[in-house]
Scaffold this motif. Sequence first.
Motif, PDB file in Angstrom:
ATOM      1  N   TRP A  41       0.791  -1.364  -0.013  1.00 57.89           N
ATOM      2  CA  TRP A  41       0.119  -0.005   0.114  1.00 57.89           C
ATOM      3  C   TRP A  41       1.072   1.145   0.187  1.00 57.89           C
ATOM      4  N   ASN A  42       0.529   2.286  -0.786  1.00 57.52           N
ATOM      5  CA  ASN A  42       1.218   3.388  -0.993  1.00 57.52           C
ATOM      6  C   ASN A  42       0.235   4.820  -1.039  1.00 57.52           C
ATOM      7  N   GLU A  43       0.493   5.833  -0.710  1.00 61.00           N
ATOM      8  CA  GLU A  43      -0.282   6.965  -0.810  1.00 61.00           C
ATOM      9  C   GLU A  43      -0.353   7.356  -2.662  1.00 61.00           C
ATOM     10  N   PHE A  44       0.903   7.121  -3.045  1.00 58.84           N
ATOM     11  CA  PHE A  44       1.075   7.345  -4.540  1.00 58.84           C
ATOM     12  C   PHE A  44       0.427   8.648  -5.061  1.00 58.84           C
ATOM     13  N   ARG A  45       0.989   9.673  -4.130  1.00 63.01           N
ATOM     14  CA  ARG A  45       0.608  11.028  -4.633  1.00 63.01           C
ATOM     15  C   ARG A  45       1.679  11.839  -4.850  1.00 63.01           C
ATOM     16  N   HIS A  46       3.110  11.455  -4.016  1.00 58.51           N
ATOM     17  CA  HIS A  46       4.123  12.334  -4.281  1.00 58.51           C
ATOM     18  C   HIS A  46       4.841  11.881  -5.875  1.00 58.51           C
ATOM     19  N   GLU A  47       4.553  10.720  -6.308  1.00 60.76           N
ATOM     20  CA  GLU A  47       4.966  10.565  -7.583  1.00 60.76           C
ATOM     21  C   GLU A  47       4.379  11.165  -8.768  1.00 60.76           C
ATOM     22  N   LYS A  48       3.082  11.506  -8.356  1.00 64.30           N
ATOM     23  CA  LYS A  48       2.283  12.019  -9.422  1.00 64.30           C
ATOM     24  C   LYS A  48       2.462  13.541  -9.344  1.00 64.30           C
ATOM     25  N   ASN A  49       3.025  14.108  -8.206  1.00 64.22           N
ATOM     26  CA  ASN A  49       2.961  15.564  -8.322  1.00 64.22           C
ATOM     27  C   ASN A  49       4.484  16.231  -8.102  1.00 64.22           C
ATOM     28  N   ASP A  50       5.329  15.510  -7.742  1.00 64.88           N
ATOM     29  CA  ASP A  50       6.795  15.685  -7.780  1.00 64.88           C
ATOM     30  C   ASP A  50       7.747  15.178  -8.588  1.00 64.88           C
ATOM     31  N   PRO A  51       8.155  16.021  -9.617  1.00 66.15           N
ATOM     32  CA  PRO A  51       8.903  15.356 -10.652  1.00 66.15           C
ATOM     33  C   PRO A  51      10.326  14.525 -10.245  1.00 66.15           C
ATOM     34  N   GLU A  52      10.807  15.191  -9.017  1.00 68.49           N
ATOM     35  CA  GLU A  52      11.961  14.460  -8.297  1.00 68.49           C
ATOM     36  C   GLU A  52      11.831  13.086  -8.101  1.00 68.49           C
ATOM     37  N   VAL A  53      10.493  12.952  -7.318  1.00 67.48           N
ATOM     38  CA  VAL A  53      10.067  11.675  -7.048  1.00 67.48           C
ATOM     39  C   VAL A  53       9.791  10.679  -8.043  1.00 67.48           C
ATOM     40  N   ALA A  54       9.045  11.100  -9.001  1.00 65.22           N
ATOM     41  CA  ALA A  54       8.871  10.595 -10.273  1.00 65.22           C
ATOM     42  C   ALA A  54       9.866   9.964 -11.089  1.00 65.22           C
ATOM     43  N   ALA A  55      11.099  10.881 -11.114  1.00 64.90           N
ATOM     44  CA  ALA A  55      12.265  10.438 -11.568  1.00 64.90           C
ATOM     45  C   ALA A  55      12.691   8.942 -11.012  1.00 64.90           C
ATOM     46  N   ILE A  56      12.627   9.001  -9.766  1.00 62.69           N
ATOM     47  CA  ILE A  56      13.166   7.909  -8.956  1.00 62.69           C
ATOM     48  C   ILE A  56      12.104   6.585  -9.028  1.00 62.69           C
ATOM     49  N   TYR A  57      10.967   6.979  -8.746  1.00 55.96           N
ATOM     50  CA  TYR A  57       9.935   5.803  -8.806  1.00 55.96           C
ATOM     51  C   TYR A  57       9.025   6.185  -9.922  1.00 55.96           C
ATOM     52  N   PRO A  58       9.124   6.030 -11.087  1.00 58.51           N
ATOM     53  CA  PRO A  58       8.215   6.496 -12.234  1.00 58.51           C
ATOM     54  C   PRO A  58       7.075   5.660 -12.090  1.00 58.51           C
ATOM     55  N   ASP A  59       7.008   4.460 -11.598  1.00 53.85           N
ATOM     56  CA  ASP A  59       5.806   3.739 -11.597  1.00 53.85           C
ATOM     57  C   ASP A  59       4.989   3.793  -9.812  1.00 53.85           C
ATOM     58  N   GLY A  60       5.796   4.508  -9.113  1.00 54.21           N
ATOM     59  CA  GLY A  60       5.330   4.428  -7.766  1.00 54.21           C
ATOM     60  C   GLY A  60       6.140   3.564  -7.096  1.00 54.21           C
ATOM     61  N   ILE A  61       6.426   4.139  -5.530  1.00 54.79           N
ATOM     62  CA  ILE A  61       6.935   3.419  -4.812  1.00 54.79           C
ATOM     63  C   ILE A  61       6.516   2.040  -4.593  1.00 54.79           C
ATOM     64  N   HIS A  62       5.113   1.941  -4.571  1.00 51.41           N
ATOM     65  CA  HIS A  62       4.611   0.676  -4.266  1.00 51.41           C
ATOM     66  C   HIS A  62       5.016  -0.205  -5.508  1.00 51.41           C
ATOM     67  N   ALA A  63       5.278   0.218  -6.724  1.00 57.72           N
ATOM     68  CA  ALA A  63       5.579  -0.770  -7.828  1.00 57.72           C
ATOM     69  C   ALA A  63       7.102  -1.054  -7.567  1.00 57.72           C
ATOM     70  N   ALA A  64       7.972  -0.206  -7.044  1.00 58.75           N
ATOM     71  CA  ALA A  64       9.243  -0.787  -6.836  1.00 58.75           C
ATOM     72  C   ALA A  64       9.406  -1.710  -5.917  1.00 58.75           C
ATOM     73  N   LEU A  65       8.597  -1.612  -4.849  1.00 62.31           N
ATOM     74  CA  LEU A  65       8.619  -2.510  -3.676  1.00 62.31           C
ATOM     75  C   LEU A  65       7.974  -3.859  -4.202  1.00 62.31           C
ATOM     76  N   ALA A  66       6.996  -3.989  -5.025  1.00 66.05           N
ATOM     77  CA  ALA A  66       6.602  -5.099  -5.652  1.00 66.05           C
ATOM     78  C   ALA A  66       7.404  -5.943  -6.356  1.00 66.05           C
ATOM     79  N   SER A  67       8.134  -4.916  -7.199  1.00 65.93           N
ATOM     80  CA  SER A  67       9.309  -5.442  -8.244  1.00 65.93           C
ATOM     81  C   SER A  67      10.240  -6.358  -7.358  1.00 65.93           C
ATOM     82  N   ALA A  68      10.735  -5.502  -6.139  1.00 64.76           N
ATOM     83  CA  ALA A  68      11.674  -6.282  -5.415  1.00 64.76           C
ATOM     84  C   ALA A  68      11.272  -7.383  -4.634  1.00 64.76           C
ATOM     85  N   LEU A  69      10.059  -7.627  -4.101  1.00 61.12           N
ATOM     86  CA  LEU A  69       9.591  -8.812  -3.442  1.00 61.12           C
ATOM     87  C   LEU A  69       9.461  -9.790  -4.765  1.00 61.12           C
TER      88      LEU A  69
END
Length: 239
Positions: A8-36
Amino acid sequence: MSLRVTVWNEFRHEKNDPEVAAIYPDGIHAALASALRAHGIDEVRTATLDEPEHGLDVETLASTDVLIWWGHLHHEDVADEVVDRVQQRVLEGMGLVVLHSGHGSRVFRRLMGTTCNLIWREADDTEVLWNVAPGHPITEGIGQRFIIEREEMYGEHFEVPTPDELVFISWFSGGEVFRSGACYRRGAGKIFYFRPGHETYPTYHNPQVQRVIANGVRWAAPQVAWSSNFGNPAPVIAR
């Protein structure tokens, strides 16, 4: 037995902050899911704040063995009924892994029964995470310590209950220390709080951080079926 995980992730930073989107383009939740998945946990789904019922409806939680929670600025936007629902599932045996600013989430504060306040500084600190529980399942494959070169600082006092088990302590280049890996049990459920992971740093791409989270998911997973025997029974021994 397959391990069913919901990230679960808020998934708002990635939509509103280009710096965050550059690091986690599909969202923090997607990065975590891929790592798992890379760590052999195949049945992983994601849920986010702006989905109906925040993606955590009754059916989803009923079929979740471990819930991972990442929140930051929008804790108060989580509906009461969803907080109640998650708390009840943890008490019933669902595992909960709370990451970084999730310490301020309504779910974690409810389960801890404290404010969960701390001190913090966003200033590119170096963080050294010390393994203080060698041999614990969560620290499996992790050595004496590992280093994150740039991170947000969290420092003591961290207003949480004394952990049932403390597995990591962090030291920061500014001099602060923090209980950064803490285990709790609530009802039949297990909770792992893990500190690293500010959204403007690539922390969740760090292989050791990924390893700890995967270990934490496996540790928090329910091991056996659990049922309670409450109420007003007859005496065990007849008089």
